[in-house]
Design an enzyme around this catalytic site. Structure first.
Site, PDB file in Angstrom:
ATOM      1  N   TYR A  73      16.899  45.052  19.313  1.00 28.73           N
ATOM      2  CA  TYR A  73      16.609  43.738  18.744  1.00 28.73           C
ATOM      3  C   TYR A  73      15.626  42.973  19.626  1.00 28.73           C
ATOM      4  O   TYR A  73      14.697  42.338  19.140  1.00 28.73           O
ATOM      5  CB  TYR A  73      17.895  42.921  18.566  1.00 28.73           C
ATOM      6  N   PHE A 125     -10.181  32.109   1.928  1.00 33.04           N
ATOM      7  CA  PHE A 125      -9.410  33.251   1.480  1.00 33.04           C
ATOM      8  C   PHE A 125      -8.111  32.692   0.900  1.00 33.04           C
ATOM      9  O   PHE A 125      -7.577  31.708   1.407  1.00 33.04           O
ATOM     10  CB  PHE A 125      -9.140  34.256   2.601  1.00 33.04           C
ATOM     11  N   ASP A 216     -10.246  34.882  11.798  1.00 31.39           N
ATOM     12  CA  ASP A 216      -9.492  35.736  10.890  1.00 31.39           C
ATOM     13  C   ASP A 216     -10.058  37.126  11.164  1.00 31.39           C
ATOM     14  O   ASP A 216     -11.127  37.483  10.671  1.00 31.39           O
ATOM     15  CB  ASP A 216      -9.686  35.321   9.437  1.00 31.39           C
ATOM     16  N   LYS A 259      -5.342  45.961   7.044  1.00 37.82           N
ATOM     17  CA  LYS A 259      -6.751  46.295   6.771  1.00 37.82           C
ATOM     18  C   LYS A 259      -7.283  47.145   7.941  1.00 37.82           C
ATOM     19  O   LYS A 259      -6.937  48.297   8.043  1.00 37.82           O
ATOM     20  CB  LYS A 259      -7.582  45.029   6.553  1.00 37.82           C
ATOM     21  N   ARG A 383     -12.637  40.336 -10.740  1.00 37.11           N
ATOM     22  CA  ARG A 383     -12.854  39.101  -9.990  1.00 37.11           C
ATOM     23  C   ARG A 383     -13.884  38.296 -10.747  1.00 37.11           C
ATOM     24  O   ARG A 383     -15.087  38.489 -10.583  1.00 37.11           O
ATOM     25  CB  ARG A 383     -13.325  39.383  -8.556  1.00 37.11           C
TER      26      ARG A 383
HETATM   27  C1  LIG Z   1      -5.511  40.297   3.367  1.00 36.56           C
HETATM   28  C2  LIG Z   1      -6.093  39.149   4.051  1.00 36.56           C
HETATM   29  C3  LIG Z   1      -5.304  38.131   4.595  1.00 36.56           C
HETATM   30  C4  LIG Z   1      -3.808  38.054   4.395  1.00 36.56           C
HETATM   31  O1  LIG Z   1      -3.152  39.119   4.971  1.00 36.56           O
HETATM   32  P1  LIG Z   1      -1.839  39.779   4.348  1.00 36.56           P
HETATM   33  O2  LIG Z   1      -1.540  40.874   5.318  1.00 36.56           O
HETATM   34  O3  LIG Z   1      -2.161  40.258   2.981  1.00 36.56           O
HETATM   35  O4  LIG Z   1      -0.777  38.723   4.352  1.00 36.56           O
HETATM   36  C5  LIG Z   1      -5.945  37.121   5.278  1.00 36.56           C
HETATM   37  N1  LIG Z   1      -7.281  37.091   5.410  1.00 36.56           N
HETATM   38  C6  LIG Z   1      -8.062  38.040   4.889  1.00 36.56           C
HETATM   39  C7  LIG Z   1      -9.532  37.964   5.042  1.00 36.56           C
HETATM   40  C8  LIG Z   1      -7.507  39.094   4.187  1.00 36.56           C
HETATM   41  O5  LIG Z   1      -8.296  40.031   3.634  1.00 36.56           O
END
Ligand SMILES: *Cc1c(COP(=O)(O)O)cnc(C)c1O
Length: 477
Positions: A73, A125, A216, A259, A383
């Site tokens: 944990y 986003f 991001d 990603k 889209r």
């Molecule tokens: C997918 C994505 C997110 C959010 O992430 P999740 O893992 O789906 O919660 C944030 N910013 C960008 C640019 C993304 O492509």
């Protein structure tokens, strides 16, 4: 000819069988799904290009690492491995794991944004903006105008417009700007990068006003690859060193590891500020889990640490983006209208140009996505008008300038032959576009209608009263 092709820097060890369907079966499946690719069962899909989120293939090392998950944990060994990987490759001091990217966005937004604040960003986003607004902030788009133009060949369409940013600071005052959110390889612009010069300048401008910059970093490595290819002075640099330099101009990041990081689930918040990190550790226990796992299993953190190390390998990113470009170039060579330049994670077809006989009221992109599925079992995503929804004040359909079908490529999952199947199918539809019929919406959910809306074929338009909207929006997830 001295051609040298990109190719996959791996070979295939395990295969996942796909169900091959007949055209009759696909016609039935899409009818039952209300002509909405989101409502198809994945078992009925041959090549799934709905999203690149969490759909990557893990390596044998990542799978092996799943067996050394330490499911304690508190203080899991795998947390420290992940912390080390994030420090080494992203360079930030503190790591707070989260279940996925939006978990990190939630923490950062709640911790930094107050009612009435303004949060500038290079295009919105969906989840990022949602969390900023939920915390009382207003998102302000400061991306360069070229990002909204599908035909602009600008090499760094993700760049921040420094005049727009300075204008915001002058207008509302730096104390009303809690941070700038800088997205790399901007998803909604079609996977378009920022230049290092711009990232550096944004950092300088913000820091001069005492405003932190949070990255991001979801697709920062794809962005690093484009910097290496397109920006003078970076050709001989490693992807790892470019990534570190990008992060060095910022104060922390939110990350969807689904990603770039080659895992099926996971994310993190990483920051340099000791006090903010302490507050984030305090908050993560409420929403995600203890600060040494943040909603993830130990094995997930171990797989992510390895995924991060694999993701900065030049051979990996070259093949990843190379495959996207391969598909895009095949379509361009055949005269198919697509968003230029080809982005890092997908190819975006201009459906309005592709199907000039289908008026916007009959949803050309939705119609094309359905027709592509019937033709070859390839699943893509709309889209355009369906995703844009209705104007909250007038109740009219919004028809954004971009009406697109997104072909999003999962990492390390499909082969070049799969890409050929996709382009052959798109090209054959493009050669006889009149075979594609428009769609009428027969079920319209109130929120985010594109996920669950249902349609039926409808050749002749009946609706009127549409109006264009000046903001482009491409992509999601
Ligand atoms: C997918 C994505 C997110 C959010 O992430 P999740 O893992 O789906 O919660 C944030 N910013 C960008 C640019 C993304 O492509």
């Amino acid at each position: 000819m001295n051609k040298r092709s990109w190719a996959e820097p791996y070979k295939i060890k395990a295969v996942e069988h796909l169900r091959m369907t007949t055209r009759d079966e696909r016609e039935r499946a899409i009818r039952e799904a209300g002509y909405n690719t989101f409502l198809l069962r994945s078992d009925d899909v041959y090549i799934d290009l709905l999203t690149d989120s969490g759909t990557s293939a893990m390596s044998d090392r990542q799978w092996a690492a799943m067996m050394i998950g330490d499911e304690s944990y508190a203080g899991s060994r795998n947390f420290y491995t992940l912390e080390d990987a994030v420090r080494r490759h992203y360079g930030y001091k503190h790591l707070i794991p989260t279940h996925q990217g939006r978990g990190a966005e939630h923490l950062l937004s709640q911790l930094c944004i107050s009612d009435g604040d303004f949060v500038p960003g290079n295009m919105y986003f969906t989840t990022t903006r949602h969390h900023q607004e939920a915390a009382g902030g207003a998102f302000v788009d400061v991306v360069i105008d070229e990002a909204h133009d599908p035909e602009s060949e600008h090499p760094f369409k993700g760049n921040v417009d420094l005049d727009k940013l300075q204008g915001l600071i002058d207008r509302v005052g730096a104390e009303r700007v809690p941070y700038l959110s800088l997205e790399t390889n901007v998803n909604m612009a079609g996977g378009q990068p920022c230049s290092m010069e711009n990232i550096r300048a944004v950092g300088e401008l913000c820091h001069r006003h005492g405003i932190p910059v949070y990255l991001d970093a979801t697709r920062a490595i794809e962005n690093a690859w484009f910097i290496k290819l397109r920006e003078p002075g970076f050709a001989d640099r490693s992807i790892a060193s470019i990534l570190l330099e990008i992060c060095s101009h910022t104060d922390g990041c939110t990350m969807s590891a689904k990603k770039d990081s080659l895992v099926n689930i996971g994310g993190f918040l990483a920051v340099n500020d000791d006090e903010l990190a302490e507050r984030a550790r305090n908050m993560v226990v409420v929403y995600e889990g203890l600060h040494t796992y943040g909603g993830l299993a130990g094995r997930d953190m171990e797989a992510m640490a390895i995924g991060i190390a694999e993701s900065v390998q030049e051979s990996h990113i070259r093949a990843r983006v190379g495959q996207v470009e391969y598909l895009g170039q095949n379509l361009i060579d055949a005269g198919v209208p697509v968003v230029r330049p080809i982005g890092g994670h997908g190819v975006f077809i201009d459906a309005a140009k592709f199907l000039p006989h289908i008026p916007r009221e009959r949803f050309p992109a939705q119609s094309l996505a359905a027709a592509l599925y019937v033709d070859s079992g390839v699943r893509s995503m709309e889209r355009g008008g369906v995703s844009a929804g209705r104007d909250p004040e007038t109740g009219e359909n919004i028809f954004p300038p971009l009406e697109l079908v997104r072909l999003t490529i999962p990492r390390r999952v499909y082969t070049q032959a799969h890409m050929d199947v996709v382009s052959e199918s798109v090209i054959s539809l493009h050669e006889a576009p009149e075979q594609v019929t428009g769609l009428r919406m027969i079920h319209e959910p109130k929120h985010l209608r594109f996920f669950q809306a249902r349609f039926e074929p409808a050749p002749a338009p009946v609706e009127h009263g549409t109006h264009p909207r000046p903001h482009a929006a491409i992509g999601s997830a």
